[in-house]
Design a protein around this motif. Structure first.
Motif, PDB file in Angstrom:
ATOM      1  N   THR A   1      -1.043 -29.831   0.741  1.00  0.00           N
ATOM      2  CA  THR A   1      -0.439 -31.121   1.066  1.00  0.00           C
ATOM      3  C   THR A   1       0.100 -31.075   2.491  1.00  0.00           C
ATOM      4  O   THR A   1       0.798 -30.131   2.864  1.00  0.00           O
ATOM      5  N   LEU A   2      -0.258 -32.091   3.268  1.00  0.00           N
ATOM      6  CA  LEU A   2       0.263 -32.216   4.625  1.00  0.00           C
ATOM      7  C   LEU A   2       1.208 -33.408   4.659  1.00  0.00           C
ATOM      8  O   LEU A   2       0.881 -34.485   4.152  1.00  0.00           O
TER       9      LEU A   2
ATOM     10  N   SER B   1      -3.019 -35.313   0.730  1.00  0.00           N
ATOM     11  CA  SER B   1      -3.257 -34.191  -0.178  1.00  0.00           C
ATOM     12  C   SER B   1      -4.724 -33.821  -0.096  1.00  0.00           C
ATOM     13  O   SER B   1      -5.583 -34.707  -0.093  1.00  0.00           O
ATOM     14  N   ILE B   2      -4.996 -32.558  -0.016  1.00  0.00           N
ATOM     15  CA  ILE B   2      -6.388 -32.095   0.070  1.00  0.00           C
ATOM     16  C   ILE B   2      -6.672 -31.266  -1.162  1.00  0.00           C
ATOM     17  O   ILE B   2      -6.001 -30.266  -1.408  1.00  0.00           O
ATOM     18  N   ARG B   3      -7.640 -31.716  -1.960  1.00  0.00           N
ATOM     19  CA  ARG B   3      -7.984 -30.970  -3.178  1.00  0.00           C
ATOM     20  C   ARG B   3      -9.306 -30.251  -2.997  1.00  0.00           C
ATOM     21  O   ARG B   3     -10.234 -30.806  -2.418  1.00  0.00           O
ATOM     22  N   PHE B   4      -9.389 -29.021  -3.499  1.00  0.00           N
ATOM     23  CA  PHE B   4     -10.603 -28.227  -3.328  1.00  0.00           C
ATOM     24  C   PHE B   4     -11.467 -28.299  -4.569  1.00  0.00           C
ATOM     25  O   PHE B   4     -11.059 -27.864  -5.644  1.00  0.00           O
ATOM     26  N   ILE B   5     -12.649 -28.888  -4.419  1.00  0.00           N
ATOM     27  CA  ILE B   5     -13.552 -29.080  -5.547  1.00  0.00           C
ATOM     28  C   ILE B   5     -14.929 -28.607  -5.104  1.00  0.00           C
ATOM     29  O   ILE B   5     -15.576 -29.245  -4.273  1.00  0.00           O
ATOM     30  N   GLY B   6     -15.364 -27.495  -5.650  1.00  0.00           N
ATOM     31  CA  GLY B   6     -16.630 -26.931  -5.205  1.00  0.00           C
ATOM     32  C   GLY B   6     -17.839 -27.490  -5.944  1.00  0.00           C
ATOM     33  O   GLY B   6     -18.908 -27.652  -5.374  1.00  0.00           O
TER      34      GLY B   6
ATOM     35  N   ALA C   1       2.819 -28.238   1.145  1.00  0.00           N
ATOM     36  CA  ALA C   1       2.688 -27.232   0.097  1.00  0.00           C
ATOM     37  C   ALA C   1       1.248 -26.756   0.054  1.00  0.00           C
ATOM     38  O   ALA C   1       0.328 -27.490   0.410  1.00  0.00           O
ATOM     39  N   TRP C   2       1.078 -25.502  -0.358  1.00  0.00           N
ATOM     40  CA  TRP C   2      -0.271 -24.972  -0.536  1.00  0.00           C
ATOM     41  C   TRP C   2      -0.326 -24.302  -1.896  1.00  0.00           C
ATOM     42  O   TRP C   2       0.266 -23.249  -2.099  1.00  0.00           O
ATOM     43  N   VAL C   3      -0.982 -24.957  -2.831  1.00  0.00           N
ATOM     44  CA  VAL C   3      -1.184 -24.366  -4.149  1.00  0.00           C
ATOM     45  C   VAL C   3      -2.537 -23.674  -4.102  1.00  0.00           C
ATOM     46  O   VAL C   3      -3.581 -24.328  -4.144  1.00  0.00           O
ATOM     47  N   LYS C   4      -2.506 -22.348  -3.999  1.00  0.00           N
ATOM     48  CA  LYS C   4      -3.749 -21.581  -3.809  1.00  0.00           C
ATOM     49  C   LYS C   4      -4.760 -21.883  -4.919  1.00  0.00           C
ATOM     50  O   LYS C   4      -4.399 -21.920  -6.094  1.00  0.00           O
ATOM     51  N   GLY C   5      -5.982 -22.129  -4.498  1.00  0.00           N
ATOM     52  CA  GLY C   5      -7.034 -22.401  -5.468  1.00  0.00           C
ATOM     53  C   GLY C   5      -7.095 -23.848  -5.901  1.00  0.00           C
ATOM     54  O   GLY C   5      -7.973 -24.242  -6.657  1.00  0.00           O
TER      55      GLY C   5
END
Lengths: 497, 298
Positions: A197-198, A216-221, A189-193
């Motif tokens: 999940t792979l 799961s890859i979470r984007f945290i800037g 799944a790809w939850v934009k922003g």
């Protein structure tokens, strides 16, 4: 008030008590943090390093695999041989490999991928590499022969980068959102922003060796949020975390801090097409104004090794050129006077978003101010930076900028006619041609040394440092690479203790 | 003011009470929130003025070797991530805060009052047009207009001043028109009109002086809002650009260091709080002191 504190304390206690239980339950899944979200998931059509961080060796595979130590291992190619002049390579492909959509992997897919990357409308990051192929031929289903126009001793290494990912012809056009490769993981799944999940691909040729069934890859800037996510247990691993927050994890027994080298070069780029920056004395003055030590300590919290040229320590033929234009503010003032520049010299300094650029920019401006150069800081977003400063067809509208070039061995970029530095020196281009056509290692090493010295002497840019990339992981997570020759995360090697 | 008619009916030419100034100050000094507010505002303005002639350390001097030092005798509040002295940064930061506040409120006040007076004086479609335009402008918060402006002309102090200033205009238009309308309905205006004065003269001679106190109070409160907006914009990177020190940017810088040096965020936060609190108290105090009705009740 007291009631509130009690409630907060109780909640915290519950959370703390339930953490180990959670950790017990997720032995086959990992949550990884990443600073930037990729713009798409096709590493062959865009340059963003974040694409490779998600997909390389996980979703897509390449003919070869670049190992932690920079050595080249077989991946989709079982073996390869090179002609003595290093112009023709023959790859023997692995048999019985399938794409996620069930299509077989064979030499036709390789030929298709390479030719697609070289096409006129290709936006591949390494388009020039694929266009330097004289021919790509497939004598049989398991063999691919690549003939390069010049000697290319690094070809097996170069084809192990994300730009050389092998795609399947029928699904290639939709890879941006629905990636299809031969790797051990599929997009879940790809939850934009927010997250990607792979999931482990059950039909992978070596599925039993893949320990993690879900990543799961979470984007945290934000750096503070990165640290908080690790401390709270929301994230198990954070490769290339913001350098500012690393210190607090070093003494924390729950975490391991891995400090890896890189092949990246962080530089103060100087626009040589603009006056008076076309005068080598002015560029030397800028370099003499820069205190690399303060820059490394202030911009990346000490996670860097000084460099004097566009080349990194540990690479073939590396020479230390940091002494060619050393820190010397008095000399900088003299050089500016010699060049006939009236001070204060007004220059623009465009800074992209990463902390090394924004923090480094403030330090640079302060250092330049001491020698009579007034650098006006302009903070810009990546899109603006690319369109105004960097892209080959952009107006290159800048005087100075700070950026980290993360690609390994990219001296070739400096020979490109519309490169943003605007160096365009025939002597250097000739030297580079000589380097690529020399097949013996000692000869190449010597020429590479000359090239580094030439770039340093001509003050082509303010070469600052080779950054080190810190990774913070949970103590129990194993198999995460310390050294990172390129931007990638090899989940197939990760496992819980 | 020798209008024969006005003199004959015994109406005051204007309703501005002619109290002796000493009375105002006597009451002011007894007004607690006014005194506290004035003291805090003086502290901020004093810091800004002081920074013009003296700071403990040069505010722009980067000294990486002594970064993130705790408070000491040489650095009273310690140093930031570039080794700059926090006290010096706060002092110089007060300057940009006040500058942005004054100019932005100045833009809002002058244009807002002009439009508001015009609307009240002309009525009809002029009023409709002005009021609908200010509704339209009011719909865009300062931060949003600053982001739009920054996208077009690039971020900077000028961008934030313009954005905050434009955002202030409709607020002043509404306050001015509302209170001016009330004055226009008063008998002395009728008298002035009967004596042959035009709309412009009545506005300048009668309306404006009577709504001045309301405008002063509003301006004080808008000043506080402008300071908050400036801090927010600088925090987002759209306001004051480095290396110019600013409280909002200090907060932004401190945010990434919350775990190592939490106090770095407290200092600029406290400075913003002091400035805003001071202006709000001052505004409240002025409202109480300048409102004739409230004054009479005392």
């Amino acid at each position: 008030m007291l009631k509130k504190i009690t409630i907060v304390a109780l909640t915290a206690a519950f959370a703390a008590a339930s953490l180990p239980a959670l950790a017990q339950g997720k032995k086959d899944s990992v949550v990884m943090g990443m600073t930037l979200e990729p713009p798409g998931l096709d590493p062959t059509n865009a340059a963003a390093a974040a694409i490779a961080e998600v997909t390389l060796y996980n979703v897509y595979e390449t003919l070869t695999k670049i190992n932690e130590d920079g050595s080249v291992l077989p991946l989709l190619a079982e073996s390869w041989t090179a002609s003595p002049d290093l112009k023709t390579y023959t790859f023997k492909l692995r048999k019985g490999v399938k794409f996620h959509n069930g299509e077989p992997f064979d030499s036709a897919a390789v030929k298709f991928s390479f030719e697609r990357n070289a096409a006129a409308n290709s936006t591949n990051k390494d388009k020039s590499l694929f266009q330097s192929f004289e021919s790509v031929t497939a004598p049989d289903a398991d063999t691919i022969v690549v003939a390069v126009k010049y000697s290319e001793p690094n070809l097996p290494f170069l084809l192990g980068q994300a730009s050389g990912s092998i795609v399947e012809p029928k699904s290639a056009a939709t890879n941006v959102t629905q990636p299809v490769g031969t790797g051990p993981y599929q997009l879940g799944a790809w939850v934009k922003g927010s997250s990607i999940t792979l999931n482990k691909w059950a039909d992978y040729r070596n599925a039993s060796a893949i320990k993690l069934s879900k990543v799961s890859i979470r984007f945290i800037g934000d750096p503070a949020a990165q640290a908080a996510a690790l401390l709270s247990g929301d994230v198990d691993a954070f490769p290339r975390i913001a350098t500012r927050v690393v210190a607090q994890f070093k003494s924390d027994p729950r975490f391991t801090v891995l400090i890896g080298g890189s092949k990246a070069k962080t530089i103060v780029a100087i626009n040589e097409k603009k006056k008076p920056l076309d005068d080598v004395r002015v560029r030397r003055a800028i370099l003499a104004a820069i205190d690399r030590k303060a820059m490394i300590d202030g911009a990346v919290e000490g996670f860097g090794t000084p460099i004097g040229s566009f080349y990194t320590p540990g690479s073939l033929g590396y020479v230390d050129t940091t002494g060619i234009n050393p820190y010397d503010p008095e000399k900088a003032k003299k050089l500016l006077a010699e060049a006939g520049v009236t001070t204060p010299l007004e220059l623009s300094l465009k800074l992209p978003p990463p902390p090394y650029a924004r923090q480094g920019g403030e330090i640079l401006a302060a250092q330049l101010a001491k020698v009579g150069i007034n650098a006006k800081i302009e903070n810009v977003e990546w899109a603006q930076w690319l369109s105004q400063v960097f892209a080959p067809n952009s107006p290159h509208n800048f005087d100075l900028t700070i950026v980290s070039h993360v690609e390994p061995f990219d001296l070739v970029k400096i020979t490109e006619p519309d490169y943003y530095l605007g160096y365009n020196n025939e002597a250097f281009n000739g030297l580079y041609k000589q380097i690529v056509s020399t097949s013996d290692e000692a000869g190449r090493a010597k020429l590479l040394g000359d090239a580094q010295r030439m770039l340093a002497t001509d003050a082509v840019a303010g070469f600052l440092f080779q950054p080190q990339w810190p990774t913070v992981i949970s103590k129990k997570l194993k198999g995460v690479w310390k050294e990172v020759p390129q931007f990638e995360n090899d989940f197939s090697a990760w496992s819980w203790e | 003011m020798s209008d024969p008619l006005t003199a004959a009916v015994g109406l005051p030419t204007t309703s501005v009470p002619s109290r002796p100034a000493t009375g105002f100050w006597r009451r002011a000094l007894r007004h607690r929130s006014f005194v506290l507010g004035a003291a805090l505002v003086c502290l901020v303005i004093g810091s800004a003025l002081l920074s013009l002639v003296w700071t403990p350390w040069p505010a722009y001097e980067i000294d990486i070797a002594s970064k993130l030092k705790p408070p000491s005798f040489s650095h009273w509040l310690g140093t930031d991530s570039f080794g700059r002295d926090i006290v010096s940064l706060l002092l110089v930061g007060a300057r940009s805060t006040i500058l942005v506040g004054i100019i932005a409120v100045g833009i809002g006040l002058t244009s807002g009052v002009c439009f508001g007076l015009l609307a009240a004086a002309r009525k009809g479609w002029t009023e409709e047009l002005i009021m609908r335009m200010s509704d339209f402008t009011f719909a865009f918060p300062a931060v949003l207009s600053a982001i739009m402006l920054a996208a077009v002309v690039g971020p900077g102090m000028l961008t934030s001043i313009t954005a905050i200033g434009i955002f202030q205009i409709p607020i002043f238009v509404r306050v001015t028109r509302g209170s001016a309308n009330a004055i226009w309905a008063r008998e002395f205006v009728l008298a002035a009109r009967a004596s042959g004065k035009g709309g412009f003269r009545i506005t300048i001679e009668h309306v404006l002086p009577n709504i001045l106190s309301i405008l002063i109070v509003q301006a004080t409160i808008q000043f506080a809002l402008a300071i908050l907006a400036e801090a927010a914009l600088s925090y987002l990177g759209l306001g004051t650009q480095p290396p110019q020190p600013s409280w909002g940017r200090m907060l932004n810088d401190a945010q990434t260091l919350l775990f190592q040096s939490p106090m770095l965020a407290v200092y600029p936060g406290a400075a913003i709080a002091v400035a805003v609190l001071g202006l709000n108290l001052l505004g409240d105090g002025l409202r109480d002191l300048l409102d004739p009705r409230l004054a009479r009740e005392r």
